[in-house]
Design a protein around this motif. Structure first.
Motif, PDB file in Angstrom:
ATOM      1  N   HIS A 188      58.699  51.814  29.222  1.00 34.70           N
ATOM      2  CA  HIS A 188      57.512  51.435  28.459  1.00 34.70           C
ATOM      3  C   HIS A 188      57.270  52.337  27.256  1.00 34.70           C
ATOM      4  CE1 HIS A 188      53.453  50.513  27.207  1.00 34.70           C
ATOM      5  NE2 HIS A 188      53.166  51.796  27.344  1.00 34.70           N
ATOM      6  N   ASP A 189      57.240  53.642  27.469  1.00 37.53           N
ATOM      7  CA  ASP A 189      56.881  54.548  26.379  1.00 37.53           C
ATOM      8  C   ASP A 189      57.925  54.533  25.269  1.00 37.53           C
ATOM      9  OD1 ASP A 189      54.550  55.243  27.639  1.00 37.53           O
ATOM     10  OD2 ASP A 189      55.383  57.022  28.594  1.00 37.53           O
ATOM     11  N   LEU A 190      59.202  54.534  25.639  1.00 41.35           N
ATOM     12  CA  LEU A 190      60.260  54.506  24.639  1.00 41.35           C
ATOM     13  C   LEU A 190      60.248  53.181  23.875  1.00 41.35           C
ATOM     14  CD1 LEU A 190      62.737  55.668  23.254  1.00 41.35           C
ATOM     15  CD2 LEU A 190      64.128  54.837  25.171  1.00 41.35           C
ATOM     16  N   ALA A 191      60.123  52.078  24.602  1.00 42.34           N
ATOM     17  CA  ALA A 191      60.111  50.771  23.952  1.00 42.34           C
ATOM     18  C   ALA A 191      58.916  50.627  23.023  1.00 42.34           C
ATOM     19  CB  ALA A 191      60.088  49.661  25.014  1.00 42.34           C
ATOM     20  N   ALA A 192      57.760  51.115  23.475  1.00 43.28           N
ATOM     21  CA  ALA A 192      56.562  51.027  22.642  1.00 43.28           C
ATOM     22  C   ALA A 192      56.717  51.854  21.372  1.00 43.28           C
ATOM     23  CB  ALA A 192      55.346  51.490  23.438  1.00 43.28           C
ATOM     24  N   GLU A 193      57.346  53.016  21.489  1.00 46.05           N
ATOM     25  CA  GLU A 193      57.587  53.851  20.313  1.00 46.05           C
ATOM     26  C   GLU A 193      58.534  53.157  19.336  1.00 46.05           C
ATOM     27  OE1 GLU A 193      57.236  57.129  17.777  1.00 46.05           O
ATOM     28  OE2 GLU A 193      56.085  56.635  19.586  1.00 46.05           O
ATOM     29  N   LEU A 194      59.547  52.509  19.857  1.00 45.34           N
ATOM     30  CA  LEU A 194      60.524  51.840  18.991  1.00 45.34           C
ATOM     31  C   LEU A 194      59.890  50.682  18.223  1.00 45.34           C
ATOM     32  CD1 LEU A 194      63.623  51.790  21.377  1.00 45.34           C
ATOM     33  CD2 LEU A 194      63.341  53.178  19.323  1.00 45.34           C
ATOM     34  N   VAL A 195      59.218  49.775  18.945  1.00 41.96           N
ATOM     35  CA  VAL A 195      58.671  48.599  18.261  1.00 41.96           C
ATOM     36  C   VAL A 195      57.432  48.954  17.455  1.00 41.96           C
ATOM     37  CG1 VAL A 195      59.626  47.058  20.015  1.00 41.96           C
ATOM     38  CG2 VAL A 195      57.273  47.846  20.234  1.00 41.96           C
ATOM     39  N   GLY A 196      56.727  50.025  17.858  1.00 44.61           N
ATOM     40  CA  GLY A 196      55.573  50.456  17.100  1.00 44.61           C
ATOM     41  C   GLY A 196      55.944  51.174  15.816  1.00 44.61           C
TER      42      GLY A 196
END
Length: 524
Positions: free
Chosen positions: A178-186
């Motif tokens: 979650h945190d890594l994916a959110a950082e990438l798309v954000g």
């Protein structure tokens, strides 16, 4: 109640340990010298208590103190659980947080050192982003492999999005990303991510037969999912832990689907197999695999105790907050009501795919992913390894250098970013990982990257050095130990792996098996 010798004892059960709901037991039986924690806290005639309102209780000596709000508590601590040596330590408890293992109460420490986390990487821990900052979809799809797979998608739905498919390992699920994916798309609105729950995990189907957990079938699931979700361009495959052998296999079999492979401490199956057969350090780090094959998954309280132990591997890490912990626990216990939890299924991945010639030892040879064609493990696309070098589950440098043995063709180069002080579980929550991926997807070398200088083998040539002698005669070579050279002697100049991840894995075996009153043989 009374134990099996008729001695009286007082005991309490932690009904839902991780979320702080406690309750007293009615009756239970404790065997001689049996010590438990998590779901059951009884031992011979010793009285058990709970940390008053601030955390869990284990077995050991009473303690008193004050939490960070100045409120007093009484706590029982377990010191050196694995060898049965108990004793109190000084603790500071944070209100409303529970913990077990080296300490039985308290919130996250100032640096995540309690369970092997690095002391100098706090500035790089990914911070939580709210889902409202990007598009979120949760889907279940039927695959031709016979299972229904759940996945979560973050980011753009555009056909031309830079799509990353993220493959988790044991004992996790899509939520580890979650945190890594959110950082990438954000950070980059051209990126979208797909995070599946792999076969046996969370809300994806949990088959009950051991053969249903072969690496061949799990990789097939990945290939079928990618075919359904990919847009107009090949996808980037991001792998961690067991997602590594599975993902590298899928990339080898379906190279047209994948633009690149990105590994976060996700070993290549061929490299890892070579090391299990020939590298003393990797063999020592992987001893826990034998115990995983002997866990009695029918033991009483197997799921509850297994979940409690696993959550302890993460407790104290800066990213492992209460909502994350609750999500982890739900994922671990998913399927329990139908007799096949994620914990049970995850252990079956090991039991099906790690086959040794002689029980309990790697010295006579081992097959990882038995039956897999070694030619399917070569890769023809670019690869990036962002690797936490404090991972004690691997001989880290050997796993990285071995990638060149499986690179094939002019496009198959390998770049490596080494993150010192980052371990197996923190690698998925490091800001520098996100920065490296964004650079890589954008066509640039990440900061600090080293090109390993791999010269890809000509297309169609023999692949693994381990199997080069066999491929000229066998039409379908499979992974097998080398017969030409004995395992090298351990390098005395290299320290043995520290007991961080490995100790936690071994503790899991003890935790989930102790209730069946059986002794598990260990080759440590």
């Amino acid at each position: 109640g009374k134990d099996e010798e008729g001695e009286p004892f007082t005991c309490q059960v932690l009904v839902n340990y991780v979320n702080g709901e406690f309750g007293a037991s009615s009756e239970m039986t404790c065997g001689e010298a049996m010590r438990g924690y998590g779901a059951v806290c009884c031992v011979e005639d010793r009285e058990c208590d709970l940390c008053a309102g601030t955390g869990g209780s284990l077995v050991g000596d009473d303690m008193t103190g004050a939490n960070e709000q100045g409120e007093s508590f009484k706590c029982i601590d377990v010191q050196k659980y694995m060898n049965g040596d108990y004793g109190p330590v000084e603790l500071t408890c944070k209100d409303g947080r529970d913990q077990y293992g080296p300490s039985c109460c308290g919130g996250p420490p100032s640096a995540p050192t309690a369970h092997g986390g690095a002391t100098d990487t706090g500035d790089y821990v990914l911070r939580h982003r709210e889902n409202g900052e990007f598009d979120v979809r949760s889907e279940r799809v039927e695959l031709d492999s016979g299972i229904t797979m759940h996945y979560t998608r973050y980011g753009s739905n555009s056909e031309s999005a830079n799509l990353i498919v993220m493959l988790h390992g044991f004992p996790e699920g899509w939520y580890i990303w979650h945190d890594l994916a959110a950082e990438l798309v954000g950070s980059d609105d051209t990126i979208a991510v797909i995070m599946p729950d792999l076969r046996g995990y969370n809300t994806t189907d949990h088959p009950k037969e051991l053969a249903d957990y072969s690496a061949d079938l799990i990789a097939l699931d990945v290939e079928l999912l990618v075919e359904k979700v990919k847009g107009s361009d090949p996808v980037h495959l991001l792998v961690h832990d067991w997602g590594g052998p599975v993902g590298w296999l899928a990339a080898g079999r379906k190279p047209e689907m994948f633009a690149s492979v990105i590994s976060l401490n996700g070993p290549h199956g061929g490299v890892f197999n070579d090391l299990l057969n020939n590298d003393a350090l990797q063999q020592a780090a992987s001893n826990y695999m034998f115990m995983f094959s002997q866990v009695d998954t029918t033991a009483p309280m197997f799921e509850a105790n297994g979940a409690a132990e696993i959550l302890g591997w993460y407790t104290g890490r800066l990213w492992f907050d209460e909502p994350t912990r609750d999500g982890f626990r739900a994922g671990l216990l998913a399927g329990s009501d139908e007799g096949m939890s994620s914990i049970r299924a995850g252990l079956m991945w090991y039991q099906q795919n790690v086959v040794t010639v002689s029980p309990g030892t790697f010295k006579d040879g081992v097959e990882l992913m038995s039956g897999v064609d070694v030619n399917d493990l070569t890769f023809t696309m670019p690869a990036l390894a962002v690797w936490g070098m404090a991972d004690d589950a691997f001989n880290n440098e050997a796993n990285l250098q071995g990638l060149c043995n499986y690179a094939k063709g002019e496009e198959a180069f390998v770049e490596v970013v080494r993150l010192e002080g980052v371990d197996h579980f923190d690698i998925t929550h490091d800001l520098r990982v996100a920065q490296a991926i964004i650079a890589w997807i954008g066509g640039s070398s990440p900061e600090g990257a080293e090109d390993l200088g791999c010269i890809g083998m000509p297309t169609g040539s023999p692949t693994s050095p381990t199997n080069a002698a066999e491929t000229s005669e066998a039409t379908t070579p499979t992974l097998a130990p080398s017969v030409d050279s004995p395992p090298p002697a351990a390098d005395s100049s290299k320290a043995a792996p520290e007991r961080g991840v490995c100790a936690g894995l071994m503790a899991l075996v003890l935790a989930v098996s102790v209730w069946s009153a059986r002794v598990i043989p260990m080759n440590l």
